[in-house]
Design an enzyme around this catalytic site. Structure first.
Site, PDB file in Angstrom:
ATOM      1  N   CYS A  15       0.846  -1.197   0.000  1.00  0.00           N
ATOM      2  CA  CYS A  15       0.000   0.000   0.000  1.00  0.00           C
ATOM      3  C   CYS A  15       0.878   1.242   0.000  1.00  0.00           C
ATOM      4  CB  CYS A  15      -0.948   0.007   1.201  1.00  0.00           C
ATOM      5  SG  CYS A  15      -0.115   0.286   2.777  1.00  0.00           S
ATOM      6  N   CYS A  18       3.769   1.535   2.474  1.00  0.00           N
ATOM      7  CA  CYS A  18       5.051   0.917   2.111  1.00  0.00           C
ATOM      8  C   CYS A  18       5.888   1.878   1.275  1.00  0.00           C
ATOM      9  CB  CYS A  18       4.807  -0.366   1.319  1.00  0.00           C
ATOM     10  SG  CYS A  18       3.891  -1.631   2.225  1.00  0.00           S
ATOM     11  N   ASP A 430       4.683  32.194 -29.845  1.00  0.00           N
ATOM     12  CA  ASP A 430       5.737  32.814 -30.641  1.00  0.00           C
ATOM     13  C   ASP A 430       5.323  32.704 -32.110  1.00  0.00           C
ATOM     14  OD1 ASP A 430       8.374  33.866 -31.206  1.00  0.00           O
ATOM     15  OD2 ASP A 430       8.852  31.855 -31.921  1.00  0.00           O
ATOM     16  N   ASP A 648       9.901  27.721 -29.731  1.00  0.00           N
ATOM     17  CA  ASP A 648      10.761  26.704 -30.332  1.00  0.00           C
ATOM     18  C   ASP A 648      11.710  26.070 -29.331  1.00  0.00           C
ATOM     19  OD1 ASP A 648      12.694  28.598 -29.893  1.00  0.00           O
ATOM     20  OD2 ASP A 648      13.027  29.076 -31.998  1.00  0.00           O
ATOM     21  N   ASP A 652      13.408  30.991 -27.307  1.00  0.00           N
ATOM     22  CA  ASP A 652      12.380  31.386 -26.355  1.00  0.00           C
ATOM     23  C   ASP A 652      12.595  30.783 -24.973  1.00  0.00           C
ATOM     24  OD1 ASP A 652      10.936  32.770 -28.405  1.00  0.00           O
ATOM     25  OD2 ASP A 652      10.253  30.824 -29.124  1.00  0.00           O
TER      26      ASP A 652
END
Length: 755
Positions: A15, A18, A430, A648, A652
């Site tokens: 679970c 753990c 852009d 790109d 940027d």
């Protein structure tokens, strides 16, 4: 000190508790800086300054679990421990079911409506029932005792503690009755069938859960299956010989026949073909390839025979980077998971208190002295409260959602990005390479050399081409490619002192070499500049004579640049970039979703406005230098907008890093964009719509899972405490809850998008 990320395949978890124990154990290892343990796919992602994973594996084992290093590049990959654990769980279930079925049959005698059904007397013997239940409790069910010990030793409590307590209470109470009542114990009500059937149902639930969790990582498996094992490597004599991928080196020449997988990232050097890259980019139309084009490992050569030079191998390949990004997203924790983690951390101790109170209330008030009723209610509370569904709710949805996105060519790098993308309110695009194709072409070149005696139009064209060739800007490359100059004129031009003026243009010193029959006579140096109005004004160059023509070109959507020779304008050059095929459609869809769309560009206002008008954008920010784009994004954020920046991924980068969500558009090989949160492997703005929708659907799925996980425990515990739920039914319901959460998450793998 340099860090690296290790991925460990875990086993033995029951679970979310753990997972927390393993996280604590790994965080205690020297050199570890961060740990994320994913309970759903049983993987630990560890960032560490250590060079090997040996100490990490040892720490997990010391905590009571098993671990193995995941290495997709290994020539002999290790067997998946999850598959082995799944088989073991199935064998345990079958053995438990064989032993529990006779005990389950004895339950017909407990109900008045089944009293007529024959039950052999020997089967009601307490010692026979003990003989059947004991192997289930202590051999087949040993994993629950082991898990309980591991958790308690680490100072925590997990699901195994609840199961071990509940089944042990039923088993040992039955042993007590058998020892004190003998043959009459069956009439007092034994609980051997309760403990055995509970363990059997929980094992069945765990097997279903393991199968479902295995399906949630289907995207990774499919990507791994794309990795070819062999390649046709060209020999010194020109022939080709089959060789393992592990033996290839960068620079090798490989032969690729029609129908074969591309064995390695490479560049076509001979031949033409079309390649199916659908599994990598989500694009169903094959891409045409010719000499100079890139091939991506794992894609399929459809038609022609080509020769290619290997460019990337191993972890540097596009496929390896895609797998790494998908795994990174699946193994990270989304913010929404923190609530589940906080609840599950205190859940088991609270349940233990509730179970104790349930036992006391039944024994002292509801049914004074009736140990049987008190025990049934207490065991039901312990079993139905197991928080497995809570631990699975978020990671299974993240795995399924990010995997489905990867199949569509959308790579979410972190799960928190997958969670917040749907809440974006503003999309900043852009222009070049995002709205437009990013491949401009030369449209106009006009020259006026009035008053300049030493220069001819042909020489100026040669000088412009020579200057633009030295620039890497797409506009410069378009000009250099578009101008045709004969070789004799080109030899007359010599350039020195090349300078790139970021966001404004380029310049250089030019010498014109005049030749005659006797000798070459170099001229004096001249200053050549090509750029926008801002560059001319910075150098006090008068531009009024060309302003009307420049405006006319820019109103046509072209980018116009002025040409000056020794501070005198002598011409104008213009290039145009075509709008992407589906850009207008995608932008309209974004606006229909209620998003504000902003175009950000370094171009002048007229050119930007012309492109914006073609795609339906009304808010345009032009003349923005690359270093100022991040400030523009920050300004929108200060207005309260949640901003996604699409660019790109290179020029940027600052803006992508500043935005709430940075999105880089690529072509399938640009997947290592460090500053972007999301990589769109297809250069198609419709992929942005898909990313938004996948985020929305995934978050909705997580909320569904969390709601039902919380509701299940909130409603189930009081019902069990009231005595209205038999322990074996509680065990079945607990198993069903975990499986239902995983199956709900797996619906994302079949997601069909509207956009």
């Amino acid at each position: 000190m340099a860090t690296q990320i290790f991925q460990l395949q875990l086993s033995g978890m029951s679970c979310a508790g753990c997972a927390r124990s393993i996280e604590r154990a790994l965080q205690a290892v020297p050199g570890v800086t961060s740990v994320n343990v994913n309970f759903a796919n049983e993987v630990a992602a560890v960032t560490s300054t250590n060079k090997t994973a040996d100490g990490l594996v040892a720490a997990v084992q010391q905590a009571g679990f098993d671990a193995a290093l995941i290495d997709h590049q290994s020539a002999t990959p290790a067997a998946d421990p999850r598959q082995r654990a799944q088989r073991q769980q199935w064998y345990k279930f079958v053995a438990a079911a064989l032993l529990s079925t006779p005990l389950l049959y004895t339950m017909v005698g407990h109900f008045s409506f089944t009293a007529g059904i024959y039950v052999p007397a020997w089967l009601m013997n307490p010692w026979v029932q003990m003989a059947l239940a004991t192997p289930v409790q202590f051999i087949i069910g040993w994993q629950f005792y082991k898990g309980s010990y591991t958790a308690l030793r680490a100072g925590a409590a997990n699901m195994d503690v609840l199961v071990a307590l509940g089944t042990s209470a039923a088993y040992f109470y039955s042993v007590y009755l058998a020892l004190t009542e003998g043959a009459m114990a069956a009439h007092q009500g034994l609980y051997f069938e309760t403990s055995a059937v509970l363990i059997t149902l929980i094992l069945l639930g765990k097997w279903f859960e393991a199968r479902a969790k295995g399906q949630s990582s289907a995207a990774i498996k499919q990507l791994l299956q794309l990795q070819p094992k062999h390649a046709l490597r060209q020999q010194a004599d020109g022939s080709a010989k089959l060789a393992p991928i592990a033996e290839l080196v960068v620079g090798d020449i490989i032969h690729i026949k029609p129908g074969q997988q591309i064995p390695a990232d490479s560049l076509v050097i001979e031949g033409t073909t079309s390649v199916d890259e659908a599994m990598l980019t989500g694009e169903s139309v094959p891409a045409d390839k010719q000499p100079g084009d890139t091939l991506v490992a794992g894609s399929i050569n459809k038609q022609g025979f080509v020769k290619a030079k290997v460019s990337k191998l191993g972890k540097d390949s596009a496929l390896a980077q895609i797998i790494a990004i998908v795994e990174q997203a699946q193994n990270s924790k989304a913010p929404i998971q923190r609530l589940a983690d906080k609840v599950s951390a205190i859940f088991v101790p609270v349940v233990l208190v509730i179970a104790l109170m349930t036992f006391l209330v039944w024994l002292l008030w509801l049914a004074p002295g009736d140990y049987r009723s008190a025990l049934e209610a207490t065991v039901a509370v312990l079993v139905i409260a197991c928080p497995c569904a809570l631990g699975l709710a978020t990671p299974t949805s993240i795995m399924a959602g990010s995997g489905r996105a990867a199949q569509m060519g959308i790579l979410f790098k972190q799960s928190d990005v997958l969670e917040i993308t749907h809440s974006v309110t503003t999309v900043v695009l852009d222009k070049t390479g995002t709205i437009t194709a990013g491949t401009p072409t030369l449209t106009d070149l006009e020259i006026d050399l009035k008053g300049i005696q030493e220069l001819t139009p042909e020489q100026l064209r040669a000088a412009v081409q020579a200057l633009e060739v030295q620039s890497e800007h797409p506009l410069a490359q378009a000009i250099a490619t578009g101008i045709e100059v004969d070789s004799s004129t080109a030899k007359m031009v010599q350039l020195t002192d090349f300078t790139a003026h970021t966001g404004r243009g380029v310049s250089a010193q030019v010498r014109l070499v005049h030749t005659d029959t006797d000798a070459e006579q170099p001229s004096t140096s001249h200053h050549l500049q090509i750029g926008n109005l801002r560059l001319m004004r910075e150098h006090n160059i008068e531009s009024d004579a060309w302003s009307a023509r420049q405006q006319e070109l820019e109103e046509q959507g072209k980018t116009a640049m002025l040409i000056s020779w020794d501070k005198q304008l002598v011409g104008i050059v213009a290039v145009a970039d075509t709008v992407r095929e589906h850009a207008a459609e995608a932008i309209a869809a974004l606006q229909q979703r209620g998003l504000k769309v902003v175009m950000l560009t370094g171009d002048n206002q007229l050119t930007a406005a012309a492109i914006a008008a073609q795609v339906g954008i009304t808010e345009v920010r032009a003349n923005v230098l690359p270093e100022h784009k991040a400030a523009a994004v920050a300004e929108l954020q200060q207005q309260g907008d949640i901003v996604a920046m699409v660019g790109d991924g290179i020029n940027d980068a600052p803006a992508l890093a500043t935005a709430n969500v940075g999105i880089a558009m690529g072509t399938g090989t640009d997947v290592a964009l460090e500053t972007a949160d999301i990589a769109l492997m297809r250069a198609d703005l419709r992929s942005l719509l898909h990313a938004l929708e996948i985020s929305e659907k995934t978050v909705g799925n997580i909320r569904q899972n969390l709601f039902w996980a919380f509701a299940y425990n909130t409603l189930g515990i009081p019902i069990a405490a009231s005595g209205l739920l038999a322990p074996w039914l509680a065990g079945g319901a607990m198993a069903l809850s975990s499986v239902s959460v995983v199956l709900n998450a797996l619906r994302l793998q079949k997601l069909r998008l509207n956009s």
